[in-house]
Write a protein that holds these residues in place. Structure first.
Motif, PDB file in Angstrom:
ATOM      1  N   PHE A  13       6.001  -4.577   7.847  1.00  0.00           N
ATOM      2  CA  PHE A  13       4.812  -4.127   7.250  1.00  0.00           C
ATOM      3  C   PHE A  13       4.037  -5.231   6.885  1.00  0.00           C
ATOM      4  O   PHE A  13       4.294  -6.338   6.487  1.00  0.00           O
ATOM      5  CB  PHE A  13       4.818  -3.177   6.091  1.00  0.00           C
ATOM      6  CG  PHE A  13       5.634  -3.980   4.846  1.00  0.00           C
ATOM      7  CD1 PHE A  13       4.888  -4.442   3.957  1.00  0.00           C
ATOM      8  CD2 PHE A  13       6.808  -3.569   4.732  1.00  0.00           C
ATOM      9  CE1 PHE A  13       5.342  -4.992   2.762  1.00  0.00           C
ATOM     10  CE2 PHE A  13       7.515  -4.206   3.673  1.00  0.00           C
ATOM     11  CZ  PHE A  13       6.924  -4.824   2.549  1.00  0.00           C
ATOM     12  N   CYS A  21       0.906  -9.296  12.456  1.00  0.00           N
ATOM     13  CA  CYS A  21       1.234  -8.005  12.235  1.00  0.00           C
ATOM     14  C   CYS A  21       2.198  -7.758  13.466  1.00  0.00           C
ATOM     15  O   CYS A  21       2.010  -7.434  14.424  1.00  0.00           O
ATOM     16  CB  CYS A  21      -0.009  -7.032  12.619  1.00  0.00           C
ATOM     17  SG  CYS A  21       0.288  -5.385  12.405  1.00  0.00           S
ATOM     18  N   SER A  55      -5.181  -0.299  12.797  1.00  0.00           N
ATOM     19  CA  SER A  55      -4.216  -1.264  11.993  1.00  0.00           C
ATOM     20  C   SER A  55      -4.979  -1.714  10.792  1.00  0.00           C
ATOM     21  O   SER A  55      -4.236  -1.901   9.935  1.00  0.00           O
ATOM     22  CB  SER A  55      -4.079  -2.435  12.942  1.00  0.00           C
ATOM     23  OG  SER A  55      -5.205  -3.163  13.451  1.00  0.00           O
ATOM     24  N   ASN A 107      -6.284   0.136   8.672  1.00  0.00           N
ATOM     25  CA  ASN A 107      -6.349   1.445   7.856  1.00  0.00           C
ATOM     26  C   ASN A 107      -4.786   2.045   7.711  1.00  0.00           C
ATOM     27  O   ASN A 107      -4.603   2.887   7.198  1.00  0.00           O
ATOM     28  CB  ASN A 107      -7.166   2.210   8.255  1.00  0.00           C
ATOM     29  CG  ASN A 107      -8.746   2.006   8.121  1.00  0.00           C
ATOM     30  OD1 ASN A 107      -9.140   2.206   6.884  1.00  0.00           O
ATOM     31  ND2 ASN A 107      -9.421   1.795   9.150  1.00  0.00           N
ATOM     32  N   GLY A 108      -3.940   1.068   7.995  1.00  0.00           N
ATOM     33  CA  GLY A 108      -2.539   1.025   7.900  1.00  0.00           C
ATOM     34  C   GLY A 108      -1.659   1.849   8.825  1.00  0.00           C
ATOM     35  O   GLY A 108      -0.437   2.275   8.665  1.00  0.00           O
ATOM     36  N   TYR A 109      -2.240   2.127  10.033  1.00  0.00           N
ATOM     37  CA  TYR A 109      -1.871   2.404  11.095  1.00  0.00           C
ATOM     38  C   TYR A 109      -1.387   1.619  12.328  1.00  0.00           C
ATOM     39  O   TYR A 109      -1.524   1.955  13.510  1.00  0.00           O
ATOM     40  CB  TYR A 109      -2.286   3.779  11.520  1.00  0.00           C
ATOM     41  CG  TYR A 109      -2.669   4.920  10.527  1.00  0.00           C
ATOM     42  CD1 TYR A 109      -1.425   5.654  10.259  1.00  0.00           C
ATOM     43  CD2 TYR A 109      -3.850   5.015   9.639  1.00  0.00           C
ATOM     44  CE1 TYR A 109      -1.589   6.669   9.142  1.00  0.00           C
ATOM     45  CE2 TYR A 109      -4.057   5.717   8.917  1.00  0.00           C
ATOM     46  CZ  TYR A 109      -2.875   6.855   8.580  1.00  0.00           C
ATOM     47  OH  TYR A 109      -2.988   7.653   7.262  1.00  0.00           O
TER      48      TYR A 109
END
Ligand code: BGC
Length: 738
Positions: free
Chosen positions: A737, A672, A584, A586-588
């Motif tokens: 996002f 998130c 999470s 790192n964008g995933y």
């Protein structure tokens, strides 16, 4: 305070293993009792009473410490319990941790005599002080507890009336060979009292295919069963404990290994209630070995959970009932394994304060409950056990006399105080532990084969060698305890982690740590030039601890590996706590959620689907065919993998402690959301007030956020930063996002 009292023992080795010490004394009838305090402790565990009433509610007092160096005593206000005139004080002593099988390798066993020390101070209305201390004027006698051991359980004979008990005789001052408890070893009580909490009635009573009479309490827990019966003199009620049934529905307790975990009670005549005094069991089920026909367990039996009396501070719920159950299971595993020390499990012949397990769970634990006092006490024991050369023992108290050196286990010395500082903002915890962390990292510096890393020779890498590796990871051959990740990789990362933390401690405390700042840089540089991540676990550590120069590449590779592997969990005790963060951050986040929500083996929800009510030790504790992992290491109540709930608070709900604002003095809330979860709500009680963070997907696909903060705060929604003051805020966004 204990200042004049002397240690007294039973003198006669033939006396019951759980004797009762007593003393009658009289207080001036004419004088008012203004204040009275009783300070007491024992070699073993004790229950004190005055005039037949129990003093305090501390179960298994004086708790579990590194007895060779530290033994707690408690001081109770007993003003209301004393009478003008004649009084009697009695102290029942059991083996507990100190003299029980659990610490056999540490020194004392059941053959070591029970002993007690106590001091009663009474202040009369006119200021006169009366004291009553343990000495040779006390008497020692048999009790109705015929046997008691933490692993094996308790046998209690209520059929003895007072006349049947052998007469008491003078207590004896403790022989010098046993009196290794000089007054400097005695410390005033530091932890939280272990007390009784939830009381649970059975949900079922049935006969198994093997013909066993089994009672199901519906919840795995640690504590004991209280029985309340109307019985006849000599009736026997005896049962043993289990966490689960086997594939055929029979009682299964092979995973208790050598712990007998039995309860035996011999009745007197009439109505009576009994619960064990000096033991606890990890269980959901009991099997009746003996029970009068007219006793109905559904009515007469109650499971009582015991654990350290911590204040509940955190709450989480979401739109997925299975995730909610996973969260509840973690709470139960925390309760079951926070019985004065953080243990691996509460049922088998182990129940040790494994440093690695505590380290991976400490941060999550600090969201659920206020664990500051609990961990501060245990860290004092960790320091008491730390070796001369700086090695931190793998278990604390070190009841197995382990040498101490495993990476990620020993690093508890650095990581746990830091997590407590982040959660509660009290820098005294860093101050208390600073020297110990320094000793630990200096130990590693001297222990390694290669400078600026922590490497070991091939023979030290075996299972049961120096390091436990990524314990129970699934990327090794089936049945292995140790995952596939190289020991040197893990050990070098954690070396860097602990050195960095030492520098953080230094910054907070205003100490010169420049030498260690240099060291941390060198470790990182050496690491990056020597290692590149291969296993999933290595990718996770490299990302989470910034041990790579190519975070984007490593994160993309990790994401691919997980997707190609069908979102299976491969990591063990050490890698799993960081896995979802590594994604999470790192964008995933979507992949992190896919791991969280996976239901097939291996996954968090697999065990929920298999009826788990606590967190399992193994991803495959019970496989799809209903078979067990081998009996030697298969606990159904191990909190380590429950560390995932830290991510639910910190990332899903976005309430995370940070070093700029320790103790949530000015929190950053950064939720998130994920559509598959639908909804999430977390609440955290901090010393500044309550933080709430909630989000919900609405029918039109947008996300509604409701956040309330008790102080100035930063709220980050979809990357947009809002600096706010105390209050309630609502936001809405269309995209998922952050
Ligand atoms: C314990 C673990 C512990 C491990 C270390 C086991 O017996 O139950 O939780 O961390 O040993 O090897």
């Amino acid at each position: 305070m204990i200042k004049d009292a002397l240690w007294i023992g039973i003198g006669d080795a033939n006396i019951s293993l759980c004797p009762e010490f007593s003393r009658k004394f009289s207080l001036n009838k004419e004088k008012e009792i203004k204040h009275a305090e009783l300070s007491v402790t024992a070699l073993g565990v004790y229950e004190a009473s005055i005039n037949g009433c129990r003093v305090g509610n501390f179960v298994l007092a004086p708790g579990c410490t590194s007895y060779k160096k530290r033994l707690q005593y408690e001081t109770y206000d007993v003003t209301e319990m004393l009478l003008r005139g004649e009084n009697k004080i009695s102290i029942l002593v059991g083996a507990g941790w100190y003299r029980g099988r659990i610490s056999a390798a540490y020194g004392k066993t059941h053959s070591f005599p029970a002993a007690v020390i106590s001091e009663l101070t009474v202040e009369y209305g006119d200021g006169e002080i009366f004291t009553q201390v343990t000495d040779e004027s006390w008497r020692a006698g048999e009790s109705r507890i015929l046997a008691s051991d933490i692993y094996d359980g308790e046998t209690y004979d209520a059929s003895f009336d007072d006349a049947c008990l052998s007469p008491s005789y003078p207590a004896k001052l403790l022989d010098s060979e046993y009196a290794d408890f000089a007054s400097e070893t005695l410390v005033p009580h530091e932890g939280e009292y272990v007390t009784e909490h939830e009381r649970i009635k059975p949900c079922a009573y049935f006969i198994t295919p093997k013909g066993e009479r089994v009672v199901d309490f519906g919840q795995n827990l640690a504590g004991y069963v209280e029985i309340s019966v109307n019985a006849r003199l000599g009736d026997k009620i005896e049962f043993t404990h289990a966490e689960t049934l086997d594939g055929e529905g029979n009682f299964y307790r092979d995973n208790y290994r050598g712990a007998e975990a039995k309860a035996t009670y011999i009745c007197r005549d009439g109505n009576q209630t009994y619960k064990p005094h000096f033991t606890f069991y990890g269980f959901r089920y009991i099997k009746l070995l003996s029970c009068p026909k007219d006793v109905n367990p559904l009515e007469c039996f109650t499971a009582v959970a015991i654990y350290s009396d911590m204040k509940r501070t955190g709450y989480f719920s979401c739109g997925n009932e299975k995730v909610n159950r996973l969260y509840e299971n973690t709470l139960w595993s925390q309760r079951s394994n926070f019985i004065d020390i953080p243990t691996d499990c509460p049922q088998r012949d182990e129940r040790m304060g494994w440093t690695g397990d505590a380290q991976v769970f400490a941060s999550s634990a600090a969201y659920n409950y206020d664990v500051f006092k609990f961990f501060r006490k245990w860290l004092r024991d960790l320091r008491a056990e730390q070796r001369e050369n700086g090695a931190v023992t793998e278990i604390v108290p070190n009841f197995w006399n382990l040498a101490g050196s495993s990476a990620a286990w020993g690093d508890a010395a650095a990581i746990i105080p830091w997590k407590m500082y982040l959660a509660y903002g009290d820098e005294s915890i860093l101050d208390e532990n600073f020297q110990s962390v320094k000793k630990w990292v200096d130990f590693i510096t001297n222990d390694t084969k290669d400078p600026y890393l922590w490497t070991c020779c091939a023979s030290e890498k075996r299972v049961w060698g120096k390091h436990y590796g990524d314990w129970l990871a699934l990327d090794a051959p089936a049945g292995s305890y140790k995952g596939a990740t190289d020991d040197d990789f893990i050990a070098s990362v954690f070396y860097c982690v602990s050195v960095r933390l030492l520098t953080e401690y230094g910054h907070v405390l205003g100490r010169d740590v420049s030498e260690y700042e240099e060291l941390a840089k060198k470790i990182r540089d050496t690491f990056v030039s020597r290692f590149s991540p291969v296993t999933e676990m290595e990718h996770v550590l490299a990302l989470y601890f910034d041990m790579t120069d190519d975070a984007a590449g490593v994160a993309a590779a990790l994401n691919e590996m997980i997707k190609n592997d069908g979102y299976k969990l491969n990591t063990g005790f050490v890698g799993t706590p960081y896995l979802l963060y590594a994604l999470s951050e790192n964008g995933y986040a979507e992949t992190a959620y896919s791991l969280l929500l996976r239901e097939e083996y291996p996954s968090w929800l697999y065990e929920v689907n298999h009826g788990a009510t606590t967190i399992w030790e193994h991803w495959d504790g019970i496989n799809d065919e209903g078979n067990f992992w081998s009996a030697d290491m298969n606990s159904f109540n191990h909190y380590a993998y429950g560390s995932v709930i830290g991510w639910l608070y910190e990332v899903a709900a976005g309430i995370a402690a940070d070093k700029e604002n320790p103790g949530f003095s000015r929190p950053t809330i950064k939720p998130c959301p994920d559509k598959r979860l639908g909804h999430a709500a977390a609440r955290l009680e901090t010393q500044y007030g309550t933080i709430c963070s909630e989000w919900t997907y609405t029918a039109d696909g947008s996300v509604k956020y409701k956040i309330s903060v008790p102080t100035d705060a930063v709220i980050i929604i979809c990357g947009e930063r809002h600096e706010v003051s105390a209050g309630e805020y609502e936001f809405s966004s269309r995209e998922n996002f952050v």
